[in-house]
Design a protein around this motif. Structure first.
Motif: not given
Length: 190
Positions: A49, A79, A81, A95, A97-100, A102, A114, A116
């Motif tokens: 991550w 992953h 973030v 990736w 996963s890609v998120s802002h 999670l 969490t 971020c």
């Protein structure tokens, strides 16, 4: 399978060495050390991550250069973030996963923590002991008892597991704003 966390790699960013006092000759030296540390920790079945700022600098707009750096990362799943320096080329990398923002469980029995790029004051399950993992602030702040900076600048340029993060959390001060946002909870007793 183990979850490994890291952030603020800033691959390709010569200026980050001066700005954060990183002990490297240049960006190539920095990348070599960080990659070696990643490979020494992250196993072939593990999840990696990266909590933002994968690459920065003149090469970070070159898709072939970005892909080459990405392909050098260890682990089964990678992953991202998203951080403030993650440009479109970084976001296009393959990736898992890609998120802002999670929540991630390190095991089925644990609370979700969490993730971020930015530090927060409160989050889901914070009242029950879930941690918030962040970066962004480099070596300016390690965090608090329940919100921990996982960036390379404060973890010897190595990725960390949840046990490392939990150990660090116990040594950090309680956030002075905790009583303002979560009245009635005593974080000191944890």
């Amino acid at each position: 399978m183990t979850h490994w966390y890291t952030a603020d790699l800033h691959f390709g960013h010569d200026n980050i060495i001066r700005l954060c006092g990183r002990p490297f000759r240049d960006a190539e030296h920095m990348e070599a050390v960080i990659l070696e540390n990643l490979w020494n920790c992250v196993g072939p079945q593990d999840d990696l991550w990266i909590l933002g700022d994968f690459a920065m600098g003149r090469n970070s707009r070159n898709d072939a250069w970005l892909r080459h750096r990405f392909d050098q990362l260890p682990g089964l799943r990678k992953h991202l973030v998203v951080g403030n320096h993650d440009r479109p080329g970084t976001l296009r990398l393959p990736w898992d996963s890609v998120s802002h923002f999670l929540e991630v469980r390190d095991d089925p029995e644990s609370l979700p923590n969490t993730l971020c790029h930015y530090p927060m004051v409160t989050w889901n399950h914070s009242r029950r002991g879930a941690l918030q993992l962040f970066s962004h602030v480099h070596n300016n702040w390690r965090g608090t008892r329940n919100s921990v900076n996982v960036g390379v600048d404060v973890f010897d340029f190595k990725p960390v597991q949840l046990a490392d993060i939990q150990r660090r959390a116990k040594s950090l001060p309680v956030n002075e704003h905790w009583p303002d946002v979560e009245p009635g909870l005593d974080l000191e007793s944890r």
